[in-house]
Enzyme design. Sequence first.
Site, PDB file in Angstrom:
ATOM      1  N   HIS A 298      -4.913  -3.233   6.143  1.00  0.00           N
ATOM      2  CA  HIS A 298      -4.679  -3.499   4.712  1.00  0.00           C
ATOM      3  C   HIS A 298      -6.035  -3.819   4.085  1.00  0.00           C
ATOM      4  CE1 HIS A 298      -3.260  -5.006   0.929  1.00  0.00           C
ATOM      5  NE2 HIS A 298      -3.818  -6.162   1.159  1.00  0.00           N
TER       6      HIS A 298
ATOM      7  N   ASP B 167       0.836  -1.207   0.000  1.00  0.00           N
ATOM      8  CA  ASP B 167       0.000   0.000   0.000  1.00  0.00           C
ATOM      9  C   ASP B 167       0.872   1.259   0.000  1.00  0.00           C
ATOM     10  OD1 ASP B 167      -2.292  -1.746   0.302  1.00  0.00           O
ATOM     11  OD2 ASP B 167      -1.553  -2.061   2.331  1.00  0.00           O
TER      12      ASP B 167
END
Length: 327
Positions: free
Chosen positions: A190, A162
């Site tokens: 996440h 990410d």
Amino acid sequence: MSKTPIRVAVTGAAGNIGYALLFRIASGEMLGKDQPVILQLLEIPVEGPQKALKGVAMELEDCAFPLLQDMVLTGDADVAFKDANWCLLVGSKPRGPGMERADLLKDNGKIFIGQGQAIDKVAADDARIAVVGNPCNTNVMIAAAQAKRLTADRFTAMVRLDENRGRAQLAKKAGVSINEVSDLFIYGNHSPTMFADFTHAKIGGKAAAEVIGDEAWLKNEYLPTVGKRGAAIIDARGQSSAASAANALIDHVRDLSTPGAIHSVAVKSEGRYGFNPDVWAGMPVKTTTAGSFEVIESYEMDDFAKSKIALTNYELVGERETIKDLL
Ligand code: NAX
């Protein structure tokens, strides 16, 4: 004299991420070009995956990597994690058609109970664990809950993909090289609720928000693009991210082994940044020695950032509640 080999256990080793990961570990990209490794590869103990695992090992052999000292192929967690210094928990069950998220959480949670127990029993005293298999923030919490010997700080989950996605999107928008983007950290889960904190990010040393000059884009386009990038990859490729996930895991482990490196890692929050103390949340971490890190706690969050962190914390607390009987 050559260094003592590092034992790296990888679960789900015959899967897509495994295939993009193992060759890079064996070539020295993760732990160093002078660091021998022993790969201890775990797959589910049934014929198909075990046969596929053999095939991957044959290919590893055929690369003749000088650093790859040995390989262990197994369906038994106690064998895979024996004396392991790094345990990379990639394998997990994918979400099937019509499966509820709560069922996925519980089904995968059971895998991480067994693996957490095996790691605590047989892994090296300096063992570190990086969870990739989703939902990774909650799976790592389940594995860590089994540990009596290893401390919670040994258990991390990966939000580095990410971070890499977030940096790449900022560089693209600003029309600069990726090296110009710094101080971009991922907070929370996440999942699409993650907060890619553009408010402290820098481009060429200046505030990213100033360089981009478009707050609406940052809030309404950038954040959803980063948060939903995994789904966009599945939509385009017909398969989930594999090479970029493996690359992020290489970054995660390498930076946790490199003193001075600053990067996003999901760690036990202990209440930092307003997260519930018992959840594992992404936050900025500085590696202090090759085996330890400290959380950077000094970023002041504005009301917008606080509201985003509250949202992703709410989801993490909900996931914890769903699997509380597994802790
Ligand atoms: P694959 O389905 O290709 O491979 C998973 C492998 O794990 C399979 O070979 C399976 O046999 C094995 N496995 C399942 N249960 C196991 C167990 N109990 N012990 C050992 N092996 C087991 O998935 P892949 O694309 O490699 O993705 C793996 C995981 O990474 C998934 O959970 C996925 O959601 C997650 N991801 C996490 C990311 C992150 O940033 N944290 C990004 C990429 C990826 O989506």
